[in-house]
Each structure stands twice: as structure tokens, then as C-alpha cells.
Design an enzyme around this catalytic site. Structure first.
Site, short mmCIF file in Angstrom:
data_model
loop_
_atom_site.label_atom_id
_atom_site.label_comp_id
_atom_site.label_asym_id
_atom_site.label_seq_id
_atom_site.Cartn_x
_atom_site.Cartn_y
_atom_site.Cartn_z
N TRP A 1 0.82 -1.22 0.00
CA TRP A 1 0.00 0.00 0.00
C TRP A 1 0.85 1.28 0.00
O TRP A 1 1.75 1.39 0.82
CB TRP A 1 -0.91 0.00 1.24
CG TRP A 1 -1.83 1.16 1.37
CD1 TRP A 1 -2.72 1.61 0.43
CD2 TRP A 1 -1.98 2.02 2.51
NE1 TRP A 1 -3.41 2.69 0.93
CE2 TRP A 1 -2.98 2.96 2.19
CE3 TRP A 1 -1.38 2.08 3.77
CZ2 TRP A 1 -3.39 3.95 3.09
CZ3 TRP A 1 -1.79 3.07 4.66
CH2 TRP A 1 -2.78 3.99 4.33
N GLN B 1 5.35 5.46 -3.86
CA GLN B 1 6.37 6.14 -3.07
C GLN B 1 7.78 5.66 -3.38
O GLN B 1 8.74 6.42 -3.27
CB GLN B 1 6.06 5.94 -1.58
CG GLN B 1 6.88 6.83 -0.65
CD GLN B 1 6.67 6.47 0.82
OE1 GLN B 1 5.78 5.71 1.16
NE2 GLN B 1 7.48 7.03 1.68
N TYR C 1 -4.37 -0.25 -5.00
CA TYR C 1 -3.06 0.29 -4.64
C TYR C 1 -2.36 0.81 -5.89
O TYR C 1 -2.06 0.06 -6.82
CB TYR C 1 -2.19 -0.78 -3.94
CG TYR C 1 -2.73 -1.23 -2.58
CD1 TYR C 1 -3.83 -0.62 -1.98
CD2 TYR C 1 -2.12 -2.27 -1.89
CE1 TYR C 1 -4.31 -1.03 -0.73
CE2 TYR C 1 -2.59 -2.69 -0.64
CZ TYR C 1 -3.69 -2.06 -0.07
OH TYR C 1 -4.15 -2.49 1.15
N GLN D 1 -9.37 -8.48 7.52
CA GLN D 1 -8.17 -7.64 7.53
C GLN D 1 -8.53 -6.27 8.13
O GLN D 1 -8.99 -5.38 7.43
CB GLN D 1 -7.59 -7.48 6.12
CG GLN D 1 -6.27 -6.76 6.15
CD GLN D 1 -5.52 -6.73 4.83
OE1 GLN D 1 -5.08 -5.67 4.40
NE2 GLN D 1 -5.37 -7.85 4.17
N TRP E 1 -3.55 -4.57 9.69
CA TRP E 1 -2.81 -3.54 8.92
C TRP E 1 -2.43 -2.32 9.76
O TRP E 1 -2.99 -2.09 10.82
CB TRP E 1 -3.55 -3.13 7.67
CG TRP E 1 -4.95 -2.57 7.74
CD1 TRP E 1 -6.12 -3.28 7.64
CD2 TRP E 1 -5.33 -1.18 7.82
NE1 TRP E 1 -7.18 -2.41 7.68
CE2 TRP E 1 -6.74 -1.12 7.78
CE3 TRP E 1 -4.62 0.03 7.91
CZ2 TRP E 1 -7.46 0.08 7.84
CZ3 TRP E 1 -5.33 1.22 7.97
CH2 TRP E 1 -6.73 1.24 7.93
N LEU F 1 2.10 0.36 12.69
CA LEU F 1 2.77 1.56 13.19
C LEU F 1 1.91 2.81 12.97
O LEU F 1 2.42 3.94 13.06
CB LEU F 1 4.13 1.73 12.50
CG LEU F 1 5.10 0.55 12.69
CD1 LEU F 1 6.40 0.77 11.92
CD2 LEU F 1 5.39 0.33 14.18
N GLY G 1 4.48 -2.48 6.59
CA GLY G 1 4.77 -1.64 5.42
C GLY G 1 6.17 -1.11 5.60
O GLY G 1 6.66 -1.00 6.72
N GLN H 1 14.22 -0.71 7.30
CA GLN H 1 13.05 -0.67 8.20
C GLN H 1 12.51 -2.08 8.43
O GLN H 1 12.18 -2.47 9.55
CB GLN H 1 11.94 0.21 7.60
CG GLN H 1 12.29 1.68 7.52
CD GLN H 1 11.23 2.48 6.77
OE1 GLN H 1 10.38 1.93 6.07
NE2 GLN H 1 11.29 3.80 6.91
P1 NDP Z 1 2.63 0.79 9.04
O1 NDP Z 1 1.61 1.43 9.91
O2 NDP Z 1 3.60 -0.10 9.71
O3 NDP Z 1 3.38 1.95 8.26
C1 NDP Z 1 4.47 1.64 7.43
C2 NDP Z 1 5.32 2.88 7.19
O4 NDP Z 1 5.92 3.33 8.41
C3 NDP Z 1 6.46 2.59 6.24
O5 NDP Z 1 6.08 2.63 4.89
C4 NDP Z 1 7.45 3.65 6.65
O6 NDP Z 1 7.04 4.89 6.09
C5 NDP Z 1 7.28 3.70 8.15
N1 NDP Z 1 8.15 2.76 8.86
C6 NDP Z 1 8.05 1.39 8.91
N2 NDP Z 1 8.98 0.87 9.69
C7 NDP Z 1 9.72 1.91 10.16
C8 NDP Z 1 10.82 2.00 11.02
N3 NDP Z 1 11.37 0.91 11.57
N4 NDP Z 1 11.32 3.22 11.29
C9 NDP Z 1 10.78 4.33 10.76
N5 NDP Z 1 9.72 4.32 9.92
C10 NDP Z 1 9.19 3.10 9.63
O7 NDP Z 1 1.95 -0.11 7.93
P2 NDP Z 1 1.10 0.31 6.61
O8 NDP Z 1 0.23 1.46 6.88
O9 NDP Z 1 2.04 0.38 5.46
O10 NDP Z 1 0.20 -0.99 6.46
C11 NDP Z 1 0.82 -2.25 6.18
C12 NDP Z 1 0.08 -2.96 5.08
O11 NDP Z 1 -1.26 -3.21 5.49
C13 NDP Z 1 -0.09 -2.19 3.76
O12 NDP Z 1 1.05 -2.23 2.94
C14 NDP Z 1 -1.26 -2.93 3.14
O13 NDP Z 1 -0.82 -4.13 2.55
C15 NDP Z 1 -2.12 -3.23 4.36
N6 NDP Z 1 -3.19 -2.23 4.51
C16 NDP Z 1 -4.49 -2.66 4.35
C17 NDP Z 1 -5.54 -1.78 4.43
C18 NDP Z 1 -6.93 -2.28 4.24
O14 NDP Z 1 -7.87 -1.47 4.14
N7 NDP Z 1 -7.15 -3.59 4.18
C19 NDP Z 1 -5.33 -0.34 4.68
C20 NDP Z 1 -3.93 0.01 4.87
C21 NDP Z 1 -2.93 -0.91 4.80
P3 NDP Z 1 8.06 6.06 5.63
O15 NDP Z 1 9.45 5.55 5.68
O16 NDP Z 1 7.64 6.38 4.26
O17 NDP Z 1 7.79 7.19 6.56
#
Ligand code: NDP
Length: 327
Positions: free
Chosen positions: A21, A27, A54, A180, A209, A212, A290, A296
Site C-alpha cells: 500500500w 512512493q 493500490y 483484515q 494492517w 505503526l 509496510g 526498516q
Molecule cells: P505501518 O503502519 O507499519 O506503516 C508503514 C510505514 O511506516 C512505512 O512505509 C514507513 O514509512 C514507516 N516505517 C516502517 N517501519 C519503520 C521503522 N522501523 N522506522 C521508521 N519508519 C518506519 O503499515 P502500513 O500502513 O504500510 O500498512 C501495512 C500494510 O497493510 C499495507 O502495505 C497494506 O498491505 C495493508 N493495509 C491494508 C488496508 C486495508 O484497508 N485492508 C489499509 C492500509 C494498509 P516512511 O518511511 O515512508 O515514513
């Protein structure tokens, strides 16, 4: 890596999985996407999450090309798609959970991902305009046809999921095995309370999901929006609005240093603590991570080692902070 059963099914899913996502096709460039997927697979992740919406289908196209080039056995990983939001134009049948859209979206996802079947196929949101019987019949037919192995829902209420189970029982259909939902230290009520009866009665699995909260639970947004972060990415203004203007955001951000202090006491980082906290819930089958950088992911996989250190005393301290601000 550890593996858990996906609800009542025989499927084993990695406790940590990886999703596309807002990163794949948006990105991050394709070479970074490839590194991310390989980093995850090499660490034992066996589930890659995706959706038609996505990057308007582009996230699946990017993931499909990487999977194809990887040489990985198809039996060694699970890949998903989700339908509801659509991605093409604004025509009446290009969204929703009608038989027409579910079947067409499945075929399109198979083409983009370059696979013969989806391991998991989700109804990305409930669709009040389509009878649940039609949705259940269409999803069950896709399972019978071998185009989908297991189906599930995303962000459905407990009542809506129960209705789907009842329809499937009544009509002898393949029932959903997974929901999910969003689940993190700031968003927990639905997973912990509302879905309670579904774990016991139906042994429903969950792939959760935003562990963080899109990065809030790393501390990076404590003092504004840093350059290079998700919420600073051009085109992501809508998400910045959604995250930073959500109700109670000031109190959530104010809670972050106290959570980070617990992580520091345990000799770990806040992202690891936040992810391990999700894993501690036995009703979570897999936490979908993510990431925009491979480092990360590598850091976040350390959450698995933290699990034994989340004693009931530590969980109680985390609760006392989280429950004051969480939805
Ligand atoms: P998170 O809440 O974990 O956010 C991930 C983001 O946080 C990264 O892309 C990065 O962003 C930042 N990050 C991750 N690890 C670290 C770290 N160790 N240190 C600093 N920054 C970090 O998860 P997502 O929101 O991406 O959700 C995960 C997955 O869930 C999605 O990819 C998707 O597959 C699913 N999803 C499903 C939904 C649904 O409606 N079913 C809705 C949303 C997500 P950055 O570096 O860019 O700041």
C-alpha cells in the site's frame, strides 16, 4: 520467522507479512520494491498483501514482475488482492462487491500479479448496495474455480461478517476465513472487543494492517512531518490529512514518548515494541508490515525476538498508556 494458522484454515502464514500500500508503484521505485520483497522473503515472510486500488493497479503490476523474476516456487509464498474501490474509471460496475466487479477484479489481479491463482482474496470494504448473498456466492465460486484459495473481508463489522458466515452455512458455500482490520496501539477496540465472538465461534483469522499507524508509532511525527517520510510524499496529502487531523491526534502523539521510554527500558525500538504488541494478541494471524526502505523491514523483524519480553507487567504498563488514547 514463526508461522500461525490462518483462522480455522490449514494455511500457515508468517506472523509478520509485507504489504504494498502507497509504496509499490508510488512512493518507492521498482528497484527498491524488489529489494523490499526480497528482504521480506529472505527473512521467511510468506505473505505479500496487495489490492486492485493500490497505485491504481500499479502496485500489483510491480509486485507481479518481481515475483516472476524471483524464481521462487509458487508454493513458497501467498499473495493477495482485494476488490471494492476499483481503479479504472468511474463507471457504475467498476467498484463494489457485485459478482461482476469481483470476478473482473480477480481476473485483472491475476493478470497484473502474473499468477494462476490468488491465495487470499478480500472484499476490501462492505458494500451496502450489493446483497451479501451475491457477494458470498461470487467469492465461493472463485474458490471452487481454483482462482482463489481462501477469501476474506476487510473492515467489515462483526455483524456483517456474521451475516456472511450465516449465508455461507445456509447455501453450503465456502465461507470467509480471514478479516483484515486496522490494529495498532492507537486503534484496537474492534479487533479486541467487537470481533470477540467470531474468534471463538468461527475461529476467524486476522491479517492486521498499519501496525505503526502509518509511522505515528515510530515517533517520526512527534514534531511535524519530516522530509522523506510517508506523509511528506507528494500526492499523499489526503493521507496526511487523514492521519494528522484524526480525532484525538494530539493525545496520541503525546503518548508516543511514554511508549518509546518502555521500548528503551527493554533495550529495543518503538517500532519493534509496537509490532510485537500486535503479535502478542493470539487472534492476530499475521501483522502486515509496510516499509519504504529495506532497513526498516530488517529492524521490524526484530519484533519477533521481543515477544518473550512482553510480560504481563510490561503489557499492563503499555495498556495504561494506550487505552487512554486508543479507539
Ligand atoms: P505501518 O503502519 O507499519 O506503516 C508503514 C510505514 O511506516 C512505512 O512505509 C514507513 O514509512 C514507516 N516505517 C516502517 N517501519 C519503520 C521503522 N522501523 N522506522 C521508521 N519508519 C518506519 O503499515 P502500513 O500502513 O504500510 O500498512 C501495512 C500494510 O497493510 C499495507 O502495505 C497494506 O498491505 C495493508 N493495509 C491494508 C488496508 C486495508 O484497508 N485492508 C489499509 C492500509 C494498509 P516512511 O518511511 O515512508 O515514513
Amino acid at each position: 520467522m514463526t508461522y500461525r494458522h490462518l483462522g480455522s484454515s490449514g494455511l500457515k502464514i508468517s506472523a509478520l507479512s509485507f504489504g504494498a500500500w502507497v509504496t509499490f508503484g508510488k512512493q518507492v521505485g521498482d528497484p527498491v520494491a524488489e529489494k523490499l520483497l526480497h528482504t521480506a522473503y529472505d527473512a521467511g515472510v510468506n505473505f505479500f498483501d496487495n489490492a486492485e486500488a493500490y497505485a491504481d493497479g500499479q502496485a500489483e503490476t510491480v509486485m507481479g514482475a518481481i515475483l516472476k523474476a524471483s524464481g521462487w516456487r509458487r508454493s513458497s509464498y501467498l499473495v493477495s488482492s482485494k476488490a471494492f474501490f476499483g481503479y479504472e474509471d468511474e463507471k457504475p460496475n467498476q467498484t463494489g462487491l457485485s459478482r461482476k466487479h469481483l470476478v473482473e477484479a480477480c481476473h485483472a489481479a491475476l493478470r497484473r500479479l502474473q499468477v494462476d491463482y490468488l491465495d487470499l482474496y478480500y472484499c476490501h470494504r462492505p458494500d451496502p448496495e450489493t446483497p451479501v448473498e451475491e457477494t458470498c456466492n461470487a467469492m465461493s465460486d472463485l474458490v471452487t474455480q481454483g482462482k482463489v484459495l481462501y477469501w476474506g473481508t476487510s473492515e467489515w463489522s462483526a455483524a456483517q461478517i456474521k451475516a456472511a458466515f450465516n449465508v455461507c452455512d445456509h447455501l453450503g458455500l465456502h465461507h470467509p476465513v480471514v478479516e483484515q482490520p486496522q490494529y495498532n496501539l492507537f486503534h484496537r477496540t474492534r479487533v479486541e472487543r467487537e470481533y470477540g465472538p467470531l474468534y471463538l465461534g468461527r475461529r476467524m483469522g486476522t491479517t492486521t494492517w498499519s501496525p505503526l499507524a502509518s509511522g505515528l508509532l515510530t515517533g517520526k511525527y512527534n514534531a511535524g512531518v519530516p522530509a522523506g517520510s510517508r506523509l511528506a510524499t507528494p500526492g499523499m496529502e489526503w493521507l496526511q490529512e487523514l492521519i494528522l487531523k484524526q480525532p484525538g491526534i494530539e493525545r496520541k502523539i503525546a503518548a508516543v514518548p511514554a511508549l518509546a521510554a518502555i521500548a528503551a527500558e527493554l533495550g529495543t525500538s518503538l517500532p519493534r515494541l509496537a509490532i510485537a504488541w500486535c503479535l502478542k494478541n493470539p487472534h492476530v494471524s499475521s501483522v502486515i508490515l509496510g516499509a519504504s526502505r529495506p532497513e526498516q523491514l530488517t529492524e521490524n523483524f526484530g519484533a519477533l525476538d521481543l515477544l518473550p519480553h512482553l510480560t504481563s507487567e510490561v503489557m499492563g504498563r503499555i495498556d495504561r498508556i494506550s487505552l487512554l488514547v486508543a479507539e
